[in-house]
Design a protein around this motif. Structure first.
Motif, PDB file in Angstrom:
ATOM      1  N   PRO A  20       0.935  -1.227  -0.106  1.00 57.42           N
ATOM      2  CA  PRO A  20       0.004  -0.084   0.073  1.00 57.42           C
ATOM      3  C   PRO A  20       0.999   1.364   0.069  1.00 57.42           C
ATOM      4  CG  PRO A  20       0.114  -1.066   2.225  1.00 57.42           C
ATOM      5  CD  PRO A  20       0.656  -2.064   1.480  1.00 57.42           C
ATOM      6  N   VAL A  21       0.503   2.259  -0.478  1.00 59.56           N
ATOM      7  CA  VAL A  21       1.172   3.398  -0.495  1.00 59.56           C
ATOM      8  C   VAL A  21       0.115   4.645   0.138  1.00 59.56           C
ATOM      9  CG1 VAL A  21       2.595   2.989  -2.465  1.00 59.56           C
ATOM     10  CG2 VAL A  21       0.124   4.134  -2.952  1.00 59.56           C
ATOM     11  N   LEU A  23      -2.285   7.545   0.264  1.00 61.37           N
ATOM     12  CA  LEU A  23      -3.035   8.267  -0.826  1.00 61.37           C
ATOM     13  C   LEU A  23      -3.608   9.465  -0.504  1.00 61.37           C
ATOM     14  CD1 LEU A  23      -5.107   4.704  -1.831  1.00 61.37           C
ATOM     15  CD2 LEU A  23      -3.156   5.979  -3.180  1.00 61.37           C
ATOM     16  N   ASN A  24      -3.846   9.741   0.798  1.00 55.61           N
ATOM     17  CA  ASN A  24      -4.626  10.875   1.309  1.00 55.61           C
ATOM     18  C   ASN A  24      -3.689  11.553   2.228  1.00 55.61           C
ATOM     19  OD1 ASN A  24      -6.802  11.508  -0.170  1.00 55.61           O
ATOM     20  ND2 ASN A  24      -8.185  10.841   1.183  1.00 55.61           N
ATOM     21  N   PRO A  25      -3.810  12.766   2.641  1.00 57.45           N
ATOM     22  CA  PRO A  25      -3.021  13.576   3.396  1.00 57.45           C
ATOM     23  C   PRO A  25      -3.193  13.166   5.162  1.00 57.45           C
ATOM     24  CG  PRO A  25      -4.752  15.116   2.681  1.00 57.45           C
ATOM     25  CD  PRO A  25      -4.888  13.753   1.787  1.00 57.45           C
ATOM     26  N   HIS A  26      -4.078  12.331   5.289  1.00 57.07           N
ATOM     27  CA  HIS A  26      -4.370  11.910   6.754  1.00 57.07           C
ATOM     28  C   HIS A  26      -3.869  10.374   6.776  1.00 57.07           C
ATOM     29  CE1 HIS A  26      -6.673  15.740   6.809  1.00 57.07           C
ATOM     30  NE2 HIS A  26      -6.253  15.835   7.811  1.00 57.07           N
ATOM     31  N   ASP A  27      -3.328   9.774   5.690  1.00 54.18           N
ATOM     32  CA  ASP A  27      -3.040   8.404   5.996  1.00 54.18           C
ATOM     33  C   ASP A  27      -1.734   8.007   6.483  1.00 54.18           C
ATOM     34  OD1 ASP A  27      -5.335   8.066   3.991  1.00 54.18           O
ATOM     35  OD2 ASP A  27      -3.823   7.576   2.408  1.00 54.18           O
ATOM     36  N   GLU A  72      -0.461  15.467   6.936  1.00 55.51           N
ATOM     37  CA  GLU A  72      -1.432  16.055   8.021  1.00 55.51           C
ATOM     38  C   GLU A  72      -1.474  15.377   9.118  1.00 55.51           C
ATOM     39  OE1 GLU A  72      -2.763  19.084   7.558  1.00 55.51           O
ATOM     40  OE2 GLU A  72      -1.824  19.355   5.630  1.00 55.51           O
ATOM     41  N   CYS A  90     -13.651  10.198  10.763  1.00 54.28           N
ATOM     42  CA  CYS A  90     -12.787  11.347  10.449  1.00 54.28           C
ATOM     43  C   CYS A  90     -12.553  12.391  11.552  1.00 54.28           C
ATOM     44  CB  CYS A  90     -13.820  12.423   9.584  1.00 54.28           C
ATOM     45  SG  CYS A  90     -15.211  13.367  10.042  1.00 54.28           S
ATOM     46  N   THR A 107     -16.282   8.948   5.847  1.00 54.56           N
ATOM     47  CA  THR A 107     -15.078   8.008   5.550  1.00 54.56           C
ATOM     48  C   THR A 107     -15.395   6.986   4.447  1.00 54.56           C
ATOM     49  OG1 THR A 107     -15.571   6.672   7.327  1.00 54.56           O
ATOM     50  CG2 THR A 107     -13.806   8.277   7.698  1.00 54.56           C
ATOM     51  N   PRO A 109     -16.324   5.892   0.893  1.00 56.12           N
ATOM     52  CA  PRO A 109     -16.412   6.443  -0.595  1.00 56.12           C
ATOM     53  C   PRO A 109     -17.491   6.053  -1.215  1.00 56.12           C
ATOM     54  CG  PRO A 109     -14.045   5.509  -0.036  1.00 56.12           C
ATOM     55  CD  PRO A 109     -15.080   5.157   1.239  1.00 56.12           C
ATOM     56  N   ARG A 144      -2.534   0.400   4.467  1.00 52.41           N
ATOM     57  CA  ARG A 144      -2.972   1.855   4.659  1.00 52.41           C
ATOM     58  C   ARG A 144      -4.013   2.027   5.523  1.00 52.41           C
ATOM     59  NH1 ARG A 144      -7.295   4.380   1.250  1.00 52.41           N
ATOM     60  NH2 ARG A 144      -7.023   6.419   1.772  1.00 52.41           N
ATOM     61  N   PRO A 146      -6.270   5.236   6.718  1.00 49.63           N
ATOM     62  CA  PRO A 146      -6.933   6.493   6.526  1.00 49.63           C
ATOM     63  C   PRO A 146      -7.197   7.175   7.927  1.00 49.63           C
ATOM     64  CG  PRO A 146      -8.234   4.780   5.212  1.00 49.63           C
ATOM     65  CD  PRO A 146      -7.340   4.126   6.405  1.00 49.63           C
ATOM     66  N   PHE A 147      -7.315   8.411   7.757  1.00 46.99           N
ATOM     67  CA  PHE A 147      -7.662   9.285   9.057  1.00 46.99           C
ATOM     68  C   PHE A 147      -6.851   8.680  10.437  1.00 46.99           C
ATOM     69  CE2 PHE A 147     -11.118  10.348   6.511  1.00 46.99           C
ATOM     70  CZ  PHE A 147     -11.168  11.554   6.372  1.00 46.99           C
TER      71      PHE A 147
END
Lengths: 397, 216
Positions: A20-21, A23-27, A72, A90, A107, A109, A144, A146-147
């Motif tokens: 995984p990489v 993808l979003n600023p809070h990951d 972030e 979030c 959260t 999608p 990965r 998120p948040f």
């Protein structure tokens, strides 16, 4: 990396997939050190949860070491040891602000899929269908997250992974189930299902003041664990056993103050209604098999509370709503508001009030996971909880 | 004449005449029906930011590509006008849009004035009852015909759902500083059925990039 993928009903495969990489600023990217198979993963395995896609990485109980953080994420850094909650929140929407974390607005999608089914979408979950967000799960070497600024709980003690791993789902879930049961000091509580969540529900019921806990299951190894922490057990598979009679006998004909359905949508039963649900679900006239739920409603005392941590996904049939109304019961349920409970429960583990490792029966490698799904479903080898070391090559110690 | 109910300690004044047509004289009004070659969509979201901040975000049309699906570029061409480019794969459509009403912190209305899309819309920012954020209501109208049909084919989402998703992205960005995404994460072989499901679930439409500087 290696990851366990759902490849269709009844088929899990350990595959090599890309890492995984961010993808979003809070990951954050977490290198997973321990993960587990949840009872609710069996609902995916058995094809009860819609919107799965072949290739989905499953698993939602995991912990590990932070490998990388997005720009972030200010509260974590590389090298931090974290437990990751299975719900993704979030932290800023109305629901997060009300501490209703599993109802987070921001959260998922694929919120429109859940809206179509449930009216509104709850928070996304790891590795649990596309309706629930479609996020890759944690039965893998990396995930990965998120948040990561909101969810992961930093572990700053030297307790082994196994002692804190279950903060990712089943310990908070069992605890919230007991909290939802509105237990008062001296209460009698009945718990359907002595799997991992049932175990921690029983333990939490005692921690919250229950005087007596009645535990219902059919598997000797689970009933033994329940007795180990102080419950009176009822084996419903015994020839002469009738759960409702047993509960009346054990409560002076009054019924428990709280009943907790820690079974959910794939309940088993030896009775005629079990066959009724099996037939109806197999021809798609009903989606879930609410046998424990029906019994729990029936068994509950007048004015009592029914708490439901067991997962339900769709439509159910023949729920005794007249009994629920007639007795004036309260029902509380839902996905766990993880972020509320992780820290306080970590405190209880650190103080030695509970050692959640007592439920573990199997320690395995990622390559062994697909076969273990079958063992877990069929309750072979006295299985009670499976923990995975995703980096172990051979059988983990 | 005496009031039948005097005791309502937290009651707030009802909206008088919400311009997106949701309430009139205390009665709820259903959304306009499709017909005469027009389709309508009305959608709303409760967002934990002030009406003024949300108005500013929406009014900054050049940042629309950060949160609107498949909007590749928006260029301001005048005080009230802008040029829009929508792209899907190799094909694109372009149009010019004009702001008709601009009430800071409260309301914006617009319509296309030329080009390959015939649409008009309105967005309202209303304080939610109880001080619980801002209710954002979007009412958008598309004139059906070759263009709308082309749009849908090209975009892979029906235009009504696109409006709903765009408001969802707007809310996520305004509240949390990012738009949730799964595109780009690892997975095993999807196979034919898995790929089909991705299309049906709308997962092949690129999630807009967002911009964390927008968060509070």
């Amino acid at each position: 990396m290696k990851a366990v993928c759902w490849m269709g009903t009844g088929t899990m495969k350990t595959q090599t997939v890309p890492d995984p990489v961010l993808l979003n600023p809070h990951d954050a990217i977490v290198r997973i050190t321990r993960t587990a198979i949840c009872g609710s993963d069996l609902h995916l395995y058995d094809g009860f949860i819609p919107t799965m896609e072949s290739g989905d990485i499953v698993g939602h109980e995991f912990m590990g070491i932070v490998e990388e953080v997005g720009p972030e994420v200010k509260n974590l850094q590389r090298g931090d040891r974290v437990v990751v909650p299975f719900t993704i929140a979030c932290g800023n929407c109305l629901f997060c602000k009300k501490q209703l974390w599993s109802a987070c607005d921001n959260t998922n999608p694929n919120a429109h899929l859940m809206e179509a089914a449930y009216g509104y979408s709850g928070s996304a979950l790891f590795g649990y269908s596309h309706m629930m967000g479609g996020y890759a799960g944690g039965q893998a070497q990396y995930a990965r997250v998120p948040f990561a600024n909101v969810g992961p709980l930093k572990i700053e003690n030297d307790l082994p992974d196994e002692k804190v791993l279950f903060l990712s789902d089943i310990l908070p879930t069992g605890y919230m189930a007991a909290e939802n049961a509105q237990i008062e000091e001296g209460d009698t509580v009945a718990v359907w299902g002595c799997g991992p969540v049932g175990q921690f529900t029983i333990a939490s019921a005692f921690m919250l003041g229950a005087a007596r806990v009645i535990a219902i299951d059919r598997l000797p190894e689970r009933l033994a664990l329940a007795r180990k922490i102080g419950a009176i057990t009822v084996d419903y598979s015994q020839d002469e056993a009738d759960v409702l009679t047993a509960i009346k006998d054990l409560t002076g004909g009054t019924g428990p103050d709280s009943c907790i359905d820690a079974v959910g949508l794939e309940a088993h039963s030896t009775e005629l209604q079990g066959i009724y649900d099996k037939v109806k679900t197999s021809v798609m006239l009903e989606q879930d098999r609410p046998i424990a739920l029906r019994q729990a409603i029936q068994a509950l005392r007048k004015g009592g509370t029914l708490s439901i941590p067991g997962v339900y996904g769709g439509l159910i049939d023949k729920v005794p709503f007249g009994a629920a109304f007639g007795k004036g019961i309260t029902m509380k349920m839902g996905q766990t508001h993880m972020h509320r409970y992780m820290k306080p429960l970590l405190g209880r583990i650190e103080k030695g009030e509970i050692d959640p490792t007592y439920i573990i029966s199997h320690r395995i490698t990622l390559d062994e996971v697909p076969d273990m799904y079958k063992v877990w479903r069929d309750k072979q080898q006295n299985v009670t909880k499976i923990v995975i070391d995703p980096w172990a090559e051979k059988k983990a110690a | 004449m005496s009031e039948p109910l005097m005791e309502k300690p937290n009651a707030e004044a009802n909206p008088t005449a919400s311009t997106a047509g949701i309430v009139m004289d205390n009665r709820y009004l259903p959304p306009p029906q499709d017909g005469d070659g027009k389709i309508w969509v009305r959608t709303s979201a409760l967002i934990q930011r002030s009406p003024e901040e949300l108005y500013e975000l929406w009014h900054d049309v050049e940042s629309a590509p950060k949160w609107q699906e498949q909007i590749a570029q928006v260029t301001r061409t005048g005080e009230m006008t802008s040029h829009w480019v929508m792209r899907s794969g190799d094909s694109s459509i372009e149009w010019n849009s004009m702001i008709l009403a601009d009430e800071p912190g409260r309301r914006i209305t617009w319509r296309s004035i030329s080009g390959e899309s015939n649409n008009a819309g309105e967005v309202i920012f209303e304080p939610a009852p109880g001080g619980r954020g801002t209710i954002v209501i979007v009412l958008q109208e598309f004139r059906l015909g070759k263009m709308a049909a082309l749009w849908e084919t090209m975009v892979g989402r029906n235009p009504k759902q696109a409006v709903i998703e765009n408001l969802r992205h707007f809310k996520a960005l305004a509240e949390s500083g990012e738009i949730p995404r799964t595109q780009g994460q690892p997975h095993g072989d999807r196979g034919f059925v898995g790929g089909l499901k991705q299309s049906v679930y709308g997962e092949k439409i690129a999630t807009p990039p967002g911009d964390s500087r927008i968060a509070s």
